[in-house]
Write an enzyme that holds these catalytic residues in place. Structure first.
Site, mmCIF file in Angstrom:
data_model
loop_
_atom_site.group_PDB
_atom_site.id
_atom_site.type_symbol
_atom_site.label_atom_id
_atom_site.label_comp_id
_atom_site.label_asym_id
_atom_site.label_seq_id
_atom_site.Cartn_x
_atom_site.Cartn_y
_atom_site.Cartn_z
ATOM 1 N N LYS A 8 0.846 -1.199 0.000
ATOM 2 C CA LYS A 8 0.000 0.000 0.000
ATOM 3 C C LYS A 8 0.879 1.246 0.000
ATOM 4 C CE LYS A 8 -1.755 -1.680 3.695
ATOM 5 N NZ LYS A 8 -2.475 -1.957 4.937
ATOM 6 N N CYS A 46 -6.828 -1.485 8.186
ATOM 7 C CA CYS A 46 -7.744 -2.523 8.701
ATOM 8 C C CYS A 46 -8.924 -2.672 7.752
ATOM 9 C CB CYS A 46 -8.319 -2.127 10.064
ATOM 10 S SG CYS A 46 -7.109 -1.702 11.293
HETATM 11 N N1 PLP Z 1 -5.688 -0.418 16.633
HETATM 12 C C1 PLP Z 1 -5.913 -1.624 16.179
HETATM 13 C C2 PLP Z 1 -6.614 -2.592 17.050
HETATM 14 C C3 PLP Z 1 -5.503 -1.957 14.886
HETATM 15 O O1 PLP Z 1 -5.726 -3.169 14.400
HETATM 16 C C4 PLP Z 1 -4.837 -0.994 14.098
HETATM 17 C C5 PLP Z 1 -4.389 -1.247 12.777
HETATM 18 O O2 PLP Z 1 -4.203 -1.843 11.977
HETATM 19 C C6 PLP Z 1 -4.607 0.252 14.606
HETATM 20 C C7 PLP Z 1 -5.040 0.520 15.879
HETATM 21 C C8 PLP Z 1 -3.869 1.297 13.835
HETATM 22 O O3 PLP Z 1 -4.703 2.003 13.036
HETATM 23 P P1 PLP Z 1 -4.134 3.317 12.367
HETATM 24 O O4 PLP Z 1 -2.705 3.086 12.098
HETATM 25 O O5 PLP Z 1 -4.930 3.451 11.126
HETATM 26 O O6 PLP Z 1 -4.376 4.428 13.323
#
Ligand code: PLP
Length: 264
Positions: A172, A207
């Site tokens: 990505k 996600c």
């Molecule tokens: N929290 C959880 C439980 C996750 O699975 C993820 C990501 O993959 C994140 C936080 C991080 O998300 P972001 O990097 O988009 O803030």
């Protein structure tokens, strides 16, 4: 009463109680993409759009019971694996998903956008053992550099990762100025140009993309179409312009769902 069946997808992921990322985002994505969603929690995090304040892993026994009890009754047609958190839990996930007859999409979550590690330092080797056993791995650019073991263009990293793990890979490019993603399946390299959308609210994008791909696989789409449709979904829900929280906020997962119960 006319009974119906629906394709089923399962997420094995961390819980973000603020609902933008992790399992809650996965389940919203499954719903919005027309599949029935199931989910098992790997770690309970405490977080919001600004920070991650704690990460509490489930015990391996609990995670195994969550997954196996759900799937012995309702069979998923695709599985998305997200944040796992610890070495022991990765071993549990490997054992559990090897019993399933379903494509597995792995988002190799290592670090949150706010900079908090979401994978123990001693767990990366274990995650690398899981990669050859899944159908697609979806690293972002820094994760791809790590998995490839060198620096390079996203398309080069995709080929290196395939050579290393013999697993289809979607690198990505969203963290780069040009948000182009590359899918390499060992024979052809596909390019998925994205629109650059002026919206800083992108918490949970990774996600959501991986769970949308799993939803499309569950519906019987091939890998290339699943990625294309998932990207269109993510573009739609970023473009909807939801504005919640003080930091990088969540996307509007339900933006394309409009009907009798959503208005008002
Ligand atoms: N929290 C959880 C439980 C996750 O699975 C993820 C990501 O993959 C994140 C936080 C991080 O998300 P972001 O990097 O988009 O803030």
């Amino acid at each position: 009463m006319k009974f119906t069946k629906r394709p089923v997808a399962m997420a094995v992921a961390g819980l973000d109680p603020s609902g933008g990322a992790g399992l809650i985002a996965d389940i919203k994505t499954f719903l919005a993409n027309g599949v029935y969603g199931m989910g098992a929690v790997t770690c309970v995090t405490a977080q919001n759009t600004v920070k991650v304040s704690s990460v509490n892993p489930a015990s391996p026994e609990v995670l195994e019971d969550e997954i196996m009890t759900a799937v012995e009754d309702i069979k998923p047609a695709a599985v998305k694996v997200g944040m796992i958190g610890t070495r022991e839990l990765i071993q549990t996930v490997r054992r559990c998903v090897s019993t399933l007859d379903a494509p597995i999409v792995l988002d190799p979550v290592m670090i949150s956008s706010s900079g908090t590690p979401l994978l123990d330092g001693d767990a990366i080797g274990e995650l690398e053992k899981l990669i050859p056993e899944v159908n697609l791995v979806t690293p972002n650019f820094p994760e791809a550099e790590y998995l490839a073991g060198e620096k390079g263009s996203p398309e080069h990293l995709a080929e290196l990762i395939w050579e290393r793990y013999h697993t289809s890979v979607l690198v990505k490019g969203g963290h780069l100025s040009a948000p182009v993603d590359y899918l390499y399946d060992g024979s052809s390299l596909k390019k998925y140009p994205g629109l650059h959308i002026e919206n800083p609210n992108t918490h949970g994008t990774g996600c959501t993309l991986s769970s949308a791909i799993a939803a499309n696989l569950a519906k019987g789409q091939d890998l290339a179409s699943s990625v294309r449709l998932a990207k269109e979904y993510v573009t739609t829900i970023i473009s909807a312009g939801l504005d919640l929280g003080a930091g990088s906020g969540p996307m509007d997962h339900g933006a394309a769902l409009r009907g009798d119960f959503t208005e008002g």
